[in-house]
Motif scaffolding. Structure first.
Motif, PDB file in Angstrom:
ATOM      1  N   LEU A  72     101.530  88.959  45.661  1.00  0.00           N
ATOM      2  CA  LEU A  72     100.573  89.664  46.461  1.00  0.00           C
ATOM      3  C   LEU A  72      99.848  88.860  47.656  1.00  0.00           C
ATOM      4  N   ALA A  73      99.754  87.399  46.989  1.00  0.00           N
ATOM      5  CA  ALA A  73      99.299  86.392  48.351  1.00  0.00           C
ATOM      6  C   ALA A  73     100.000  86.220  49.248  1.00  0.00           C
ATOM      7  N   ARG A  74     101.360  86.071  48.929  1.00  0.00           N
ATOM      8  CA  ARG A  74     102.320  85.966  49.994  1.00  0.00           C
ATOM      9  C   ARG A  74     102.440  86.934  50.864  1.00  0.00           C
ATOM     10  N   THR A  75     102.250  88.185  50.455  1.00  0.00           N
ATOM     11  CA  THR A  75     102.214  89.621  51.329  1.00  0.00           C
ATOM     12  C   THR A  75     100.827  89.379  51.964  1.00  0.00           C
ATOM     13  N   ALA A  76      99.826  89.168  51.401  1.00  0.00           N
ATOM     14  CA  ALA A  76      98.570  88.943  52.172  1.00  0.00           C
ATOM     15  C   ALA A  76      98.710  88.140  53.434  1.00  0.00           C
ATOM     16  N   ASP A  77      99.347  87.040  53.314  1.00  0.00           N
ATOM     17  CA  ASP A  77      99.473  86.083  54.403  1.00  0.00           C
ATOM     18  C   ASP A  77     100.203  86.871  55.527  1.00  0.00           C
ATOM     19  N   CYS A  78     101.439  87.705  54.950  1.00  0.00           N
ATOM     20  CA  CYS A  78     102.149  88.395  56.314  1.00  0.00           C
ATOM     21  C   CYS A  78     101.241  89.201  56.944  1.00  0.00           C
ATOM     22  N   MET A  79     100.621  90.102  56.048  1.00  0.00           N
ATOM     23  CA  MET A  79      99.505  91.011  56.925  1.00  0.00           C
ATOM     24  C   MET A  79      98.616  90.153  57.844  1.00  0.00           C
ATOM     25  N   SER A  80      98.132  88.978  57.240  1.00  0.00           N
ATOM     26  CA  SER A  80      97.342  88.131  58.304  1.00  0.00           C
ATOM     27  C   SER A  80      98.083  87.814  59.784  1.00  0.00           C
ATOM     28  N   VAL A  81      99.166  87.409  59.572  1.00  0.00           N
ATOM     29  CA  VAL A  81      99.908  86.966  60.584  1.00  0.00           C
ATOM     30  C   VAL A  81     100.279  88.368  61.515  1.00  0.00           C
ATOM     31  N   THR A  82     100.384  89.405  60.688  1.00  0.00           N
ATOM     32  CA  THR A  82     100.831  90.956  61.536  1.00  0.00           C
ATOM     33  C   THR A  82      99.573  91.115  62.350  1.00  0.00           C
ATOM     34  N   ASP A  83      98.259  90.968  61.846  1.00  0.00           N
ATOM     35  CA  ASP A  83      96.913  90.849  62.699  1.00  0.00           C
ATOM     36  C   ASP A  83      97.045  89.942  64.066  1.00  0.00           C
ATOM     37  N   LEU A  84      97.413  88.921  63.739  1.00  0.00           N
ATOM     38  CA  LEU A  84      97.505  87.822  64.907  1.00  0.00           C
ATOM     39  C   LEU A  84      98.471  88.350  65.998  1.00  0.00           C
TER      40      LEU A  84
END
Length: 171
Positions: A72-84
């Protein structure tokens, strides 16, 4: 001919998010197939992935809560990069970054959380909250326009300085 017509078929966002995380669907999919899920609707797809990845029961965790939290944490990191990436695309017209966004918004989260969705697919909350915020902003703008004959305050000043007093006076 049948495979061509299958590729031209447009999926809805609920079907897309189900396929992004479905281990059964991934068996016959290439990385291009997984990336094409993002392009079904690249405006709404990431919002659906963002809203629903916490509902996924990942096969890689094998029921271990600690492994699930790590995924979940690794996926959340992906979502943060997606926002950027999304911000860069929209602010700088950098549309060539869409394939990169597809990787971070769909392919990588789908690989990390591959399994099955353990509940009902949810509609993105952000859309409702954004709509409400826009409505409140329009109402505040209208109020400020009506009040500008008597005050010199900006929309922000009306919101911070005048509205609390108006609420007290009305209530």
């Amino acid at each position: 001919e049948a495979s061509r017509s299958k590729k031209d078929f447009k999926l809805g966002p609920w079907d897309v998010v189900r396929r992004v995380f479905s281990a059964d669907e991934h068996k016959g999919m290439s990385i291009n197939d997984k990336s094409s899920l993002f392009f079904q609707d690249y405006s709404f797809g990431p919002l659906f992935v963002q809203e629903n990845y916490p509902l996924v029961v990942p096969n890689a965790a094998k029921g271990d809560a600690k492994k699930t939290l790590d995924l979940l944490a690794r996926t959340a990191d992906c979502m943060s990069v997606t926002d950027l990436i999304e911000k860069t695309i929209r602010s700088q017209n950098a549309w060539s970054l869409l394939p990169v966004e597809a990787m971070f918004a769909s392919v990588i989260p789908g690989q990390l959380m591959e399994g099955h969705i353990g509940g009902q697919i949810q509609f993105p909350n952000w859309l409702g909250k954004n709509s409400r915020q826009n409505k409140m902003d329009r109402l505040l703008q209208e109020l400020q326009i009506h009040m500008r004959l008597r005050i010199s305050g900006s929309k922000r000043a009306v919101n911070l300085d005048y509205l609390p007093l108006l609420v007290d006076a009305i209530v």
